[in-house]
Scaffold this motif. Sequence first.
Motif, PDB file in Angstrom:
ATOM      1  N   SER A  90      75.659   4.021   8.149  1.00 47.94           N
ATOM      2  CA  SER A  90      76.771   4.439   7.135  1.00 47.94           C
ATOM      3  C   SER A  90      76.866   3.499   6.000  1.00 47.94           C
ATOM      4  O   SER A  90      77.357   2.453   6.147  1.00 47.94           O
ATOM      5  CB  SER A  90      78.310   4.496   7.910  1.00 47.94           C
ATOM      6  OG  SER A  90      79.158   5.011   7.058  1.00 47.94           O
ATOM      7  N   PRO A  91      76.069   3.659   5.009  1.00 45.52           N
ATOM      8  CA  PRO A  91      75.485   4.941   4.590  1.00 45.52           C
ATOM      9  C   PRO A  91      74.326   5.139   5.351  1.00 45.52           C
ATOM     10  O   PRO A  91      73.513   3.954   5.858  1.00 45.52           O
ATOM     11  CB  PRO A  91      75.052   5.088   3.044  1.00 45.52           C
ATOM     12  CG  PRO A  91      75.071   3.593   2.692  1.00 45.52           C
ATOM     13  CD  PRO A  91      76.163   2.980   3.970  1.00 45.52           C
ATOM     14  N   VAL A  92      73.605   6.276   5.601  1.00 44.02           N
ATOM     15  CA  VAL A  92      72.431   6.793   6.262  1.00 44.02           C
ATOM     16  C   VAL A  92      71.290   5.911   5.759  1.00 44.02           C
ATOM     17  O   VAL A  92      71.235   6.033   4.521  1.00 44.02           O
ATOM     18  CB  VAL A  92      72.157   8.193   6.280  1.00 44.02           C
ATOM     19  CG1 VAL A  92      70.965   8.294   7.175  1.00 44.02           C
ATOM     20  CG2 VAL A  92      73.386   9.061   7.059  1.00 44.02           C
ATOM     21  N   GLY A  93      70.543   5.264   6.597  1.00 45.00           N
ATOM     22  CA  GLY A  93      69.382   4.410   6.426  1.00 45.00           C
ATOM     23  C   GLY A  93      68.239   4.849   6.996  1.00 45.00           C
ATOM     24  O   GLY A  93      67.072   4.228   6.887  1.00 45.00           O
ATOM     25  N   PHE A  94      68.324   5.741   8.184  1.00 46.12           N
ATOM     26  CA  PHE A  94      67.252   6.051   8.932  1.00 46.12           C
ATOM     27  C   PHE A  94      67.473   7.555   9.197  1.00 46.12           C
ATOM     28  O   PHE A  94      68.492   7.826   9.805  1.00 46.12           O
ATOM     29  CB  PHE A  94      66.994   5.362   9.921  1.00 46.12           C
ATOM     30  CG  PHE A  94      66.090   5.378  10.854  1.00 46.12           C
ATOM     31  CD1 PHE A  94      64.568   5.033  10.670  1.00 46.12           C
ATOM     32  CD2 PHE A  94      66.210   6.131  12.248  1.00 46.12           C
ATOM     33  CE1 PHE A  94      63.691   5.551  11.525  1.00 46.12           C
ATOM     34  CE2 PHE A  94      65.328   6.535  12.928  1.00 46.12           C
ATOM     35  CZ  PHE A  94      63.903   6.290  12.619  1.00 46.12           C
ATOM     36  N   VAL A 145      61.484   5.534   1.917  1.00 46.65           N
ATOM     37  CA  VAL A 145      61.939   6.300   0.810  1.00 46.65           C
ATOM     38  C   VAL A 145      63.087   5.598  -0.079  1.00 46.65           C
ATOM     39  O   VAL A 145      64.016   4.920   0.594  1.00 46.65           O
ATOM     40  CB  VAL A 145      62.384   7.716   1.263  1.00 46.65           C
ATOM     41  CG1 VAL A 145      61.172   8.475   1.905  1.00 46.65           C
ATOM     42  CG2 VAL A 145      63.696   7.807   2.208  1.00 46.65           C
ATOM     43  N   SER A 146      63.340   5.870  -1.324  1.00 48.49           N
ATOM     44  CA  SER A 146      64.218   5.447  -2.083  1.00 48.49           C
ATOM     45  C   SER A 146      65.601   6.070  -1.988  1.00 48.49           C
ATOM     46  O   SER A 146      66.499   5.794  -2.395  1.00 48.49           O
ATOM     47  CB  SER A 146      63.970   5.294  -3.636  1.00 48.49           C
ATOM     48  OG  SER A 146      63.427   6.209  -4.048  1.00 48.49           O
ATOM     49  N   ASP A 147      65.667   7.475  -1.458  1.00 48.32           N
ATOM     50  CA  ASP A 147      66.894   8.185  -1.604  1.00 48.32           C
ATOM     51  C   ASP A 147      66.775   9.019  -0.233  1.00 48.32           C
ATOM     52  O   ASP A 147      65.803  10.099  -0.297  1.00 48.32           O
ATOM     53  CB  ASP A 147      66.702   9.227  -2.897  1.00 48.32           C
ATOM     54  CG  ASP A 147      68.218  10.020  -2.930  1.00 48.32           C
ATOM     55  OD1 ASP A 147      68.726  10.339  -1.718  1.00 48.32           O
ATOM     56  OD2 ASP A 147      68.568  10.237  -4.027  1.00 48.32           O
ATOM     57  N   ILE A 148      67.366   8.781   0.842  1.00 55.11           N
ATOM     58  CA  ILE A 148      67.375   9.417   1.799  1.00 55.11           C
ATOM     59  C   ILE A 148      67.658  11.290   1.867  1.00 55.11           C
ATOM     60  O   ILE A 148      66.746  11.884   2.317  1.00 55.11           O
ATOM     61  CB  ILE A 148      68.219   9.080   3.117  1.00 55.11           C
ATOM     62  CG1 ILE A 148      67.787   7.522   3.510  1.00 55.11           C
ATOM     63  CG2 ILE A 148      68.231   9.863   4.315  1.00 55.11           C
ATOM     64  CD1 ILE A 148      66.447   7.631   4.659  1.00 55.11           C
ATOM     65  N   ALA A 149      68.800  11.460   1.041  1.00 56.13           N
ATOM     66  CA  ALA A 149      69.296  12.842   0.955  1.00 56.13           C
ATOM     67  C   ALA A 149      68.168  13.853   0.138  1.00 56.13           C
ATOM     68  O   ALA A 149      67.816  14.715   0.773  1.00 56.13           O
ATOM     69  CB  ALA A 149      70.678  12.955   0.259  1.00 56.13           C
ATOM     70  N   LEU A 207      58.669  13.027  11.840  1.00 50.93           N
ATOM     71  CA  LEU A 207      58.425  12.173  10.733  1.00 50.93           C
ATOM     72  C   LEU A 207      59.841  11.047  10.533  1.00 50.93           C
ATOM     73  O   LEU A 207      60.894  11.635  10.604  1.00 50.93           O
ATOM     74  CB  LEU A 207      58.460  13.068   9.623  1.00 50.93           C
ATOM     75  CG  LEU A 207      58.365  12.078   8.214  1.00 50.93           C
ATOM     76  CD1 LEU A 207      57.103  11.189   8.058  1.00 50.93           C
ATOM     77  CD2 LEU A 207      58.134  13.276   6.888  1.00 50.93           C
ATOM     78  N   HIS A 208      59.708   9.867  10.656  1.00 50.87           N
ATOM     79  CA  HIS A 208      60.739   8.853  10.448  1.00 50.87           C
ATOM     80  C   HIS A 208      60.898   8.720   8.877  1.00 50.87           C
ATOM     81  O   HIS A 208      59.983   8.029   8.318  1.00 50.87           O
ATOM     82  CB  HIS A 208      60.656   7.808  11.436  1.00 50.87           C
ATOM     83  CG  HIS A 208      60.718   8.135  12.674  1.00 50.87           C
ATOM     84  ND1 HIS A 208      60.467   7.371  13.607  1.00 50.87           N
ATOM     85  CD2 HIS A 208      60.741   9.401  13.421  1.00 50.87           C
ATOM     86  CE1 HIS A 208      60.491   7.715  14.918  1.00 50.87           C
ATOM     87  NE2 HIS A 208      60.562   8.842  14.688  1.00 50.87           N
ATOM     88  N   LEU A 209      62.171   8.538   8.309  1.00 50.58           N
ATOM     89  CA  LEU A 209      62.273   8.279   6.873  1.00 50.58           C
ATOM     90  C   LEU A 209      63.284   7.077   7.003  1.00 50.58           C
ATOM     91  O   LEU A 209      64.258   7.023   7.691  1.00 50.58           O
ATOM     92  CB  LEU A 209      63.076   9.309   6.055  1.00 50.58           C
ATOM     93  CG  LEU A 209      62.356  10.555   6.038  1.00 50.58           C
ATOM     94  CD1 LEU A 209      63.130  11.508   5.337  1.00 50.58           C
ATOM     95  CD2 LEU A 209      61.097  10.402   5.566  1.00 50.58           C
ATOM     96  N   THR A 210      63.170   5.823   6.494  1.00 50.52           N
ATOM     97  CA  THR A 210      64.000   4.806   6.193  1.00 50.52           C
ATOM     98  C   THR A 210      64.053   4.392   4.917  1.00 50.52           C
ATOM     99  O   THR A 210      63.104   4.259   3.938  1.00 50.52           O
ATOM    100  CB  THR A 210      63.036   3.567   7.212  1.00 50.52           C
ATOM    101  OG1 THR A 210      63.968   2.483   6.934  1.00 50.52           O
ATOM    102  CG2 THR A 210      61.706   2.816   6.388  1.00 50.52           C
ATOM    103  N   LEU A 211      65.253   4.168   4.332  1.00 49.78           N
ATOM    104  CA  LEU A 211      65.870   3.852   3.212  1.00 49.78           C
ATOM    105  C   LEU A 211      65.178   2.468   2.754  1.00 49.78           C
ATOM    106  O   LEU A 211      65.506   1.357   3.215  1.00 49.78           O
ATOM    107  CB  LEU A 211      67.360   3.742   3.150  1.00 49.78           C
ATOM    108  CG  LEU A 211      67.983   3.501   1.850  1.00 49.78           C
ATOM    109  CD1 LEU A 211      67.336   4.838   0.743  1.00 49.78           C
ATOM    110  CD2 LEU A 211      69.454   3.482   1.831  1.00 49.78           C
TER     111      LEU A 211
END
Length: 127
Positions: free
Chosen positions: A46-50, A22-26, A60-64
Amino acid sequence: MQPPSATGRPVRLGRMAPTLPVSDIARSVLFYASALGFEKVFENGSPVGFVILQKDAAELHLTLDRAHKATVHNLAQLMVDDAEALYEHLQRCRVRIVKALRDADFGLRCFVFADPDGNRIDVGQSL
């Protein structure tokens, strides 16, 4: 052929959770929480990337990946007990439906939606 364990019996596979770029975790966490009811259970960086999200038996796992470009392929399949209700809910939430709800000849009531990054999720209910 199945891989043998140390006892010689086949290795039993456990849960498998897809990882979506994903391009934007938030933004993605907000989408999956508001549209599907997922809750964030883990984050890293930090910043959150996973991030790991969970809802019922789904994980579901999200990775930046700020340069992420969507493909035309489905990246995950989500099995549900009421595809029609979820379809209607996602339509009310203005989620982009890629393939409309249908009863397929392979025994599923199914549809495909896309998240804000264009990641395609195939939804199915056994008929």
